[in-house]
Design a protein around this motif. Structure first.
Motif, PDB file in Angstrom:
ATOM      1  N   LEU A 124       0.844  -1.207   0.000  1.00 18.34           N
ATOM      2  CA  LEU A 124       0.000   0.000   0.000  1.00 18.34           C
ATOM      3  C   LEU A 124       0.878   1.254   0.000  1.00 18.34           C
ATOM      4  CD1 LEU A 124      -2.801  -0.721   2.653  1.00 18.34           C
ATOM      5  CD2 LEU A 124      -3.142  -0.262   0.227  1.00 18.34           C
ATOM      6  N   ILE A 125       1.858   1.273   0.899  1.00 19.06           N
ATOM      7  CA  ILE A 125       2.683   2.472   1.065  1.00 19.06           C
ATOM      8  C   ILE A 125       3.560   2.719  -0.170  1.00 19.06           C
ATOM      9  CG2 ILE A 125       4.548   3.498   2.438  1.00 19.06           C
ATOM     10  CD1 ILE A 125       3.341   2.081   4.890  1.00 19.06           C
ATOM     11  N   VAL A 126       4.199   1.655  -0.674  1.00 14.81           N
ATOM     12  CA  VAL A 126       5.078   1.818  -1.840  1.00 14.81           C
ATOM     13  C   VAL A 126       4.269   2.283  -3.059  1.00 14.81           C
ATOM     14  CG1 VAL A 126       6.512   0.568  -3.513  1.00 14.81           C
ATOM     15  CG2 VAL A 126       6.840   0.189  -1.067  1.00 14.81           C
ATOM     16  N   ALA A 127       3.137   1.618  -3.333  1.00 14.96           N
ATOM     17  CA  ALA A 127       2.375   1.959  -4.536  1.00 14.96           C
ATOM     18  C   ALA A 127       1.840   3.387  -4.459  1.00 14.96           C
ATOM     19  CB  ALA A 127       1.227   0.961  -4.723  1.00 14.96           C
ATOM     20  N   VAL A 128       1.331   3.782  -3.308  1.00 15.40           N
ATOM     21  CA  VAL A 128       0.739   5.123  -3.207  1.00 15.40           C
ATOM     22  C   VAL A 128       1.842   6.185  -3.308  1.00 15.40           C
ATOM     23  CG1 VAL A 128       0.737   5.678  -0.709  1.00 15.40           C
ATOM     24  CG2 VAL A 128      -1.238   6.248  -2.094  1.00 15.40           C
ATOM     25  N   LYS A 186       2.261   6.859 -17.283  1.00 12.90           N
ATOM     26  CA  LYS A 186       3.512   6.704 -16.531  1.00 12.90           C
ATOM     27  C   LYS A 186       3.300   6.508 -15.029  1.00 12.90           C
ATOM     28  CE  LYS A 186       6.612   8.585 -19.911  1.00 12.90           C
ATOM     29  NZ  LYS A 186       7.113   9.867 -20.445  1.00 12.90           N
ATOM     30  N   PRO A 187       2.527   7.378 -14.357  1.00 16.84           N
ATOM     31  CA  PRO A 187       2.323   7.113 -12.918  1.00 16.84           C
ATOM     32  C   PRO A 187       1.676   5.752 -12.662  1.00 16.84           C
ATOM     33  CG  PRO A 187       1.282   9.194 -13.563  1.00 16.84           C
ATOM     34  CD  PRO A 187       1.910   8.621 -14.793  1.00 16.84           C
ATOM     35  N   LEU A 188       0.717   5.369 -13.520  1.00 20.68           N
ATOM     36  CA  LEU A 188       0.060   4.068 -13.328  1.00 20.68           C
ATOM     37  C   LEU A 188       1.065   2.937 -13.497  1.00 20.68           C
ATOM     38  CD1 LEU A 188      -3.332   4.575 -15.254  1.00 20.68           C
ATOM     39  CD2 LEU A 188      -3.021   4.452 -12.785  1.00 20.68           C
ATOM     40  N   ALA A 189       1.882   3.012 -14.559  1.00 21.11           N
ATOM     41  CA  ALA A 189       2.832   1.937 -14.833  1.00 21.11           C
ATOM     42  C   ALA A 189       3.867   1.838 -13.710  1.00 21.11           C
ATOM     43  CB  ALA A 189       3.520   2.163 -16.176  1.00 21.11           C
ATOM     44  N   LEU A 190       4.392   2.988 -13.272  1.00 20.80           N
ATOM     45  CA  LEU A 190       5.425   2.963 -12.237  1.00 20.80           C
ATOM     46  C   LEU A 190       4.865   2.434 -10.919  1.00 20.80           C
ATOM     47  CD1 LEU A 190       7.272   6.328 -12.988  1.00 20.80           C
ATOM     48  CD2 LEU A 190       8.124   4.001 -13.356  1.00 20.80           C
ATOM     49  N   ALA A 191       3.670   2.920 -10.531  1.00 18.49           N
ATOM     50  CA  ALA A 191       3.072   2.457  -9.273  1.00 18.49           C
ATOM     51  C   ALA A 191       2.751   0.967  -9.363  1.00 18.49           C
ATOM     52  CB  ALA A 191       1.808   3.247  -8.964  1.00 18.49           C
ATOM     53  N   LEU A 192       2.306   0.526 -10.536  1.00 20.20           N
ATOM     54  CA  LEU A 192       1.968  -0.887 -10.728  1.00 20.20           C
ATOM     55  C   LEU A 192       3.211  -1.765 -10.578  1.00 20.20           C
ATOM     56  CD1 LEU A 192      -0.101  -3.057 -11.607  1.00 20.20           C
ATOM     57  CD2 LEU A 192       0.515  -2.554 -13.960  1.00 20.20           C
ATOM     58  N   GLY A 213      -6.832   4.916  -4.416  1.00 16.74           N
ATOM     59  CA  GLY A 213      -7.598   3.816  -4.996  1.00 16.74           C
ATOM     60  C   GLY A 213      -6.700   2.823  -5.709  1.00 16.74           C
ATOM     61  N   PHE A 214      -5.807   3.343  -6.543  1.00 14.99           N
ATOM     62  CA  PHE A 214      -4.948   2.465  -7.334  1.00 14.99           C
ATOM     63  C   PHE A 214      -4.112   1.564  -6.414  1.00 14.99           C
ATOM     64  CE2 PHE A 214      -1.483   1.752 -10.571  1.00 14.99           C
ATOM     65  CZ  PHE A 214      -2.281   1.125 -11.501  1.00 14.99           C
TER      66      PHE A 214
END
Lengths: 119, 230
Positions: A98-102, B93-99, B182-183
């Protein structure tokens, strides 16, 4: 309706065939999902029946994994031995993810403007 | 009695009835994560199997139809991804990196902690896909030599926990961006996290569903690459 079910099953079948022939460790249904995405890209149009069928499947997903979950009845010794480790690992992993992704999303969204906001 | 238990459709009917009862209780609780219908129905059915002395393989055979539906349901995850394609392109880009960061963290953290505890390979394989939606996790764990029952339990616990802690964690971190919130919860806690996100905010809910669907693919690809290399 039958067409939509056939399309889903056909994608899964094609996925399973690719999985078996290529030895790719990806599960057949996951390859099928990617194939269906490719099909949408090739043939972009509205598919209300398919959306209804997949919506129904997704809404009732929970009951589909009950048979697998009941298999825990056979895993008593394993759970007794590794239960605490599993609980600790699951808790820390869920929290960390959760923390890393956010954090990554926030940093990236701040540095890279969304495409329609770019000058 | 044992003749009735041996009728092929018996355990399918029992599962449908027990699940419907569990679902009613879950609805009465306002869909509290701890009252998830699978969490209520599974122990009840295990109790019934033990009380009647029914071996699990017989139960599994009778309920094969439910298990079979998982495949087409996984394929159908393409539909929500496709519906969000504009969002994906705009925030690529933000979606891909966070994913990538989220999927990698989910896999490495759970596997390394279990490894430190000395868990054997089949447990590592069962836990590795813990952040993906259950049907995908079951398939992936089976590919890797894991135990599907254990995977189901771990994935459900991840979802319940994620749904419960996400809001307090994000508030503590002072993150008010509902897209990011959410993501992330979709990546870490799949469908249960997404259900909770929809209760909080509709933008968060949409991004959570997207996170869940994309993470199903990302985690499988990462685990497959690891499986090919190891």
């Amino acid at each position: 309706m039958i067409g939509a079910i056939a399309l889903l099953c056909l994608c899964q079948l094609a996925g399973e065939i690719i999985h078996r022939l290529s030895g790719l460790p990806l599960p057949g249904p996951v390859i099928g999902m990617v194939l269906l995405l490719g099909w949408f890209a090739l043939m972009p149009r509205e598919r209300p029946t398919l959306s209804a069928v997949t919506g129904w499947l997704t809404a009732h997903l929970s009951i589909m994994f009950v048979p697998a979950a009941v298999g825990l009845v056979e895993q008593g010794p394993l759970l007794a031995r590794y239960g605490p480790a599993l609980v600790v690992a699951t808790m820390i992993s869920t929290l960390l993810t959760l923390i890393v992704a956010v954090t990554v999303f926030r940093l990236a969204a701040r540095r890279i403007p969304a495409k329609d906001e770019a000058p | 009695m044992s003749a009735i238990l041996a009728i092929p459709i018996f355990w399918l009917v029992a599962t449908l009835i027990v699940f419907e009862g569990a679902d009613i209780l879950s609805r009465r609780s306002g869909r509290h994560p701890l009252c998830h219908p699978v969490l209520l129905a599974t122990p009840a059915l295990i109790g019934l199997l033990l009380a009647t002395g029914t071996p699990y393989p017989a139960y599994r055979e009778s309920t094969a139809l439910l298990n079979f539906l998982l495949g087409p349901a996984v394929v159908g995850l393409a539909v929500p991804i496709w519906k969000q394609r504009r969002l994906i392109r705009r925030l690529a880009k933000p979606l891909a990196l966070a994913l990538l960061a989220g999927a990698a963290t989910a896999i490495t953290s759970v596997v390394s902690i279990l490894w430190l505890f000395g868990a054997p390979p089949e447990i590592l394989a069962s836990a590795a896909p813990r952040a993906t939606t259950t049907p995908v996790a079951i398939e992936m764990a089976a590919q890797l030599g894991g135990i599907p029952a254990l995977t189901t339990a771990i994935v459900l616990c991840s979802g319940i926990l994620g749904a419960m802690i996400a809001t307090p964690i994000f508030d503590a971190l002072k993150i008010s961006d509902f897209r990011a919130r959410g993501f992330s919860v979709g990546i870490s806690a799949h469908g249960l996290g997404a259900a909770r996100a929809f209760q909080v905010n509709s933008t968060a809910g949409a991004f959570a569903s997207l996170g869940m669907a994309l993470n199903a693919v990302a985690t499988c690809v990462m685990l497959s690459l690891i499986a090919l290399l190891v």
